[in-house]
Motif scaffolding. Sequence first.
Motif, mmCIF file in Angstrom:
data_model
loop_
_atom_site.group_PDB
_atom_site.id
_atom_site.type_symbol
_atom_site.label_atom_id
_atom_site.label_comp_id
_atom_site.label_asym_id
_atom_site.label_seq_id
_atom_site.Cartn_x
_atom_site.Cartn_y
_atom_site.Cartn_z
ATOM 1 N N THR A 47 0.881 -1.160 0.000
ATOM 2 C CA THR A 47 0.000 0.000 0.000
ATOM 3 C C THR A 47 0.919 1.209 0.000
ATOM 4 O OG1 THR A 47 -1.700 -1.164 1.253
ATOM 5 C CG2 THR A 47 -1.779 1.253 1.271
ATOM 6 N N PHE A 48 0.896 1.992 -1.086
ATOM 7 C CA PHE A 48 1.833 3.094 -1.232
ATOM 8 C C PHE A 48 1.389 4.310 -0.435
ATOM 9 C CE2 PHE A 48 2.721 0.406 -4.842
ATOM 10 C CZ PHE A 48 4.109 0.352 -4.799
ATOM 11 N N LEU A 49 2.344 4.886 0.286
ATOM 12 C CA LEU A 49 2.115 6.105 1.047
ATOM 13 C C LEU A 49 2.478 7.313 0.198
ATOM 14 C CD1 LEU A 49 3.851 4.800 4.289
ATOM 15 C CD2 LEU A 49 1.395 4.823 3.799
ATOM 16 N N VAL A 50 3.573 7.182 -0.574
ATOM 17 C CA VAL A 50 4.011 8.233 -1.490
ATOM 18 C C VAL A 50 4.857 7.588 -2.582
ATOM 19 C CG1 VAL A 50 6.114 8.860 -0.199
ATOM 20 C CG2 VAL A 50 5.034 10.550 -1.639
ATOM 21 N N ARG A 51 4.724 8.120 -3.813
ATOM 22 C CA ARG A 51 5.535 7.673 -4.953
ATOM 23 C C ARG A 51 6.078 8.921 -5.625
ATOM 24 N NH1 ARG A 51 3.707 2.900 -8.371
ATOM 25 N NH2 ARG A 51 5.709 2.138 -7.640
ATOM 26 N N LEU A 52 7.397 8.999 -5.735
ATOM 27 C CA LEU A 52 8.042 10.205 -6.248
ATOM 28 C C LEU A 52 8.938 9.882 -7.424
ATOM 29 C CD1 LEU A 52 9.144 11.424 -2.716
ATOM 30 C CD2 LEU A 52 7.249 12.349 -4.044
ATOM 31 N N GLY A 53 8.867 10.672 -8.477
ATOM 32 C CA GLY A 53 9.759 10.523 -9.610
ATOM 33 C C GLY A 53 9.464 9.278 -10.450
ATOM 34 N N SER A 54 10.533 8.691 -10.995
ATOM 35 C CA SER A 54 10.415 7.499 -11.830
ATOM 36 C C SER A 54 10.394 6.264 -10.938
ATOM 37 C CB SER A 54 11.602 7.418 -12.793
ATOM 38 O OG SER A 54 11.584 8.486 -13.692
ATOM 39 N N VAL A 55 9.251 5.610 -10.917
ATOM 40 C CA VAL A 55 9.077 4.390 -10.118
ATOM 41 C C VAL A 55 8.397 3.342 -10.993
ATOM 42 C CG1 VAL A 55 8.973 5.597 -7.888
ATOM 43 C CG2 VAL A 55 6.886 5.236 -9.184
ATOM 44 N N PRO A 56 8.543 2.057 -10.661
ATOM 45 C CA PRO A 56 7.886 1.018 -11.465
ATOM 46 C C PRO A 56 6.370 1.183 -11.438
ATOM 47 C CG PRO A 56 9.474 0.065 -9.936
ATOM 48 C CD PRO A 56 9.333 1.499 -9.580
ATOM 49 N N GLU A 57 5.740 0.799 -12.537
ATOM 50 C CA GLU A 57 4.283 0.837 -12.589
ATOM 51 C C GLU A 57 3.699 -0.225 -11.688
ATOM 52 O OE1 GLU A 57 2.454 0.867 -16.429
ATOM 53 O OE2 GLU A 57 4.121 1.994 -17.297
ATOM 54 N N GLN A 58 2.525 0.088 -11.134
ATOM 55 C CA GLN A 58 1.792 -0.880 -10.317
ATOM 56 C C GLN A 58 1.070 -1.839 -11.230
ATOM 57 O OE1 GLN A 58 -0.108 2.106 -7.526
ATOM 58 N NE2 GLN A 58 -0.426 0.163 -6.507
ATOM 59 N N ASP A 59 1.032 -3.112 -10.847
ATOM 60 C CA ASP A 59 0.286 -4.110 -11.631
ATOM 61 C C ASP A 59 -1.165 -4.104 -11.234
ATOM 62 O OD1 ASP A 59 2.609 -4.784 -12.884
ATOM 63 O OD2 ASP A 59 3.000 -6.524 -11.621
#
Length: 91
Positions: A79-91
């Motif tokens: 469960t993501f709290l924060v995603r910043l910049g270039s990160v892998p896509e969620q499936d």
Amino acid sequence: MSEIEETGTKVHYVCQTYIAQTTARGQQGNLQIDKQLQYSTPREAQDRAEREFRAENCIGADAYMVIEDQSSGEVGDPTFLVRLGSVPEQD
């Protein structure tokens, strides 16, 4: 560092950072995990992700939580709290 619930589950709060893997030609390639750091609270994980993202070589950072079933050892989806910049896509 995690929270252990009465239900036999453990909550893990993680900061994970990413760098760009370089190709043989020196070009930016795929994302590669750089650091995985575990914290006691969601706020600590999120704060660290924000600090790490400002670092020169970091191109992305996630702060997330996962729940581990203590009896089976299985870990649920993040469960993501924060995603910043270039990160892998969620499936």
